[in-house]
Design an enzyme around this catalytic site. Sequence first.
Site, mmCIF file in Angstrom:
data_model
loop_
_atom_site.group_PDB
_atom_site.id
_atom_site.type_symbol
_atom_site.label_atom_id
_atom_site.label_comp_id
_atom_site.label_asym_id
_atom_site.label_seq_id
_atom_site.Cartn_x
_atom_site.Cartn_y
_atom_site.Cartn_z
ATOM 1 N N LEU A 30 0.873 -1.224 -0.191
ATOM 2 C CA LEU A 30 0.012 -0.042 0.040
ATOM 3 C C LEU A 30 0.897 1.190 -0.020
ATOM 4 C CD1 LEU A 30 -2.625 -1.070 2.663
ATOM 5 C CD2 LEU A 30 -3.068 -0.848 0.241
ATOM 6 N N GLY A 31 2.119 1.154 0.531
ATOM 7 C CA GLY A 31 2.880 2.037 0.697
ATOM 8 C C GLY A 31 4.450 1.764 0.923
ATOM 9 N N LYS A 34 11.221 5.094 4.121
ATOM 10 C CA LYS A 34 12.397 5.011 4.355
ATOM 11 C C LYS A 34 12.461 3.737 5.464
ATOM 12 C CE LYS A 34 14.752 8.960 4.611
ATOM 13 N NZ LYS A 34 15.062 10.210 5.426
ATOM 14 N N PHE A 35 11.982 3.437 6.449
ATOM 15 C CA PHE A 35 12.160 2.466 7.458
ATOM 16 C C PHE A 35 10.552 1.296 7.396
ATOM 17 C CE2 PHE A 35 14.659 6.277 8.781
ATOM 18 C CZ PHE A 35 15.691 5.702 8.281
ATOM 19 N N ASP A 149 3.964 16.038 10.613
ATOM 20 C CA ASP A 149 4.322 15.444 9.153
ATOM 21 C C ASP A 149 3.060 15.496 8.480
ATOM 22 O OD1 ASP A 149 5.995 14.533 6.968
ATOM 23 O OD2 ASP A 149 6.049 12.523 7.851
HETATM 24 P P1 ADP Z 1 5.707 6.071 6.494
HETATM 25 O O1 ADP Z 1 6.313 6.586 7.855
HETATM 26 O O2 ADP Z 1 6.789 5.168 5.698
HETATM 27 O O3 ADP Z 1 5.618 7.182 5.583
HETATM 28 P P2 ADP Z 1 3.080 5.767 6.646
HETATM 29 O O4 ADP Z 1 2.401 5.355 7.820
HETATM 30 O O5 ADP Z 1 2.945 7.242 6.024
HETATM 31 O O6 ADP Z 1 4.666 5.325 6.636
HETATM 32 O O7 ADP Z 1 2.630 4.694 5.256
HETATM 33 C C1 ADP Z 1 3.091 4.901 4.244
HETATM 34 C C2 ADP Z 1 1.856 4.899 3.184
HETATM 35 O O8 ADP Z 1 1.301 3.592 3.094
HETATM 36 C C3 ADP Z 1 1.038 5.828 3.225
HETATM 37 O O9 ADP Z 1 1.349 7.058 2.610
HETATM 38 C C4 ADP Z 1 -0.285 5.320 2.771
HETATM 39 O O10 ADP Z 1 -0.350 5.292 1.303
HETATM 40 C C5 ADP Z 1 -0.141 3.674 3.078
HETATM 41 N N1 ADP Z 1 -1.048 3.520 4.327
HETATM 42 C C6 ADP Z 1 -0.539 3.631 5.619
HETATM 43 N N2 ADP Z 1 -1.503 3.448 6.485
HETATM 44 C C7 ADP Z 1 -2.384 2.924 5.700
HETATM 45 C C8 ADP Z 1 -4.063 2.526 6.176
HETATM 46 N N3 ADP Z 1 -4.112 2.427 7.416
HETATM 47 N N4 ADP Z 1 -4.688 2.150 5.116
HETATM 48 C C9 ADP Z 1 -4.540 2.290 3.668
HETATM 49 N N5 ADP Z 1 -3.165 2.525 3.510
HETATM 50 C C10 ADP Z 1 -2.241 3.048 4.400
HETATM 51 MG MG MG Z 2 4.324 8.871 5.532
#
Ligand code: ADP
Ligand code: MG
Length: 320
Positions: A30-31, A34-35, A149
């Site tokens: 889904l995404g 970096k970590f 953020d």
């Molecule tokens: P990071 O700290 O790596 O940026 P995120 O928590 O922002 O991590 O998650 C990265 C990406 O994953 C988000 O930008 C979104 O696209 C997807 N994502 C994160 N949480 C969810 C969720 N609960 N449902 C659907 N997609 C998600």
């Molecule tokens: Mg993020």
Amino acid sequence: MDKSCLVSDTQTVPREEPFVSSYRLGAHELGRGKFAVVRKCVELASGKEYAAKFLRKRRKGEDCRSDIINEIAILEMARFSPYVVDLHEVYETNSEIILVMEYAAGGEIFEQCVADQDEGFTEKDVVRLIRQILQGVLHLHRSNVVHLDLKPQNILLTSNNPLGDIRIVDFGLSRRVDAIKEIREILGTPEYVAPEVLNYEPISTATDMWSIGVLTYIMLTGVSPFLGDTKQETFLNISQVNIQYAQEEFEGISDLAIDFIKCLLMKNPRKRMRADQCLKHPWLSSPNDCEALEETTIEEKEVEAPELSEELVLLASYTV
Ligand code: ADP
Ligand code: MG
């Protein structure tokens, strides 16, 4: 950043049995940051869909478990806000912590921000969604938490078509505001960070409010207001508050919307509207008409909110 400003008390006890004994992992990501990697999964017992965020405990040779515990603690603190993503449960292995969260099926609002105009948000959509973002952020700020953020990639939607509701995610940079002592690094993504972050000045809840100003601008126009060709140029644009409200980009967008953004993109953090004041701003309190101006007295506005543009004050005195 100083680790003492991380929140360390959590209620969730991480499970140590294998994640895959309770969940089936979806094929695609889904995404990815970096970590962390986020993947869709299905809970075997219930058949329900969730999003699992896999966070590495060691980063660049450093133990980062306390940062992940902070992220969990803040999700727990925000549990009662409908606009903050729900944390279902947590798993821990030798190398990773896995956050199992509510699945936001509509994806990032980023997609609509960069879409063609006919697929992008209307001003009416933006009013509804910004109101929800503010309610989520107000909940955080009342708990003395700053997100730090807020950007279109960290604001998700429960559904896409029809347009659903907001879910704020990614509390990786979030902090207890009363515990922040100093900043030694620039947090967040250049385009969205407030001038005080660039100048290593104190961070407060107002720092999030700047990002909401940038977010509103992008959601309405599809354009990132401070983005330059280089990181340096972007930083300069931010610290000089070099922003245009170009006619072509704001065609058909109300003056109230522009006034709302201006009240947030103020260099001095103390002059920015707070989340509760934003919710009372005429753009949000009564979209597309002037009734809201009758509800809030001018006196109240003068005391609480930063100055409204001349035009609006005129409008206010006219309606009162
Ligand atoms: P990071 O700290 O790596 O940026 P995120 O928590 O922002 O991590 O998650 C990265 C990406 O994953 C988000 O930008 C979104 O696209 C997807 N994502 C994160 N949480 C969810 C969720 N609960 N449902 C659907 N997609 C998600
Ligand atoms: Mg993020």
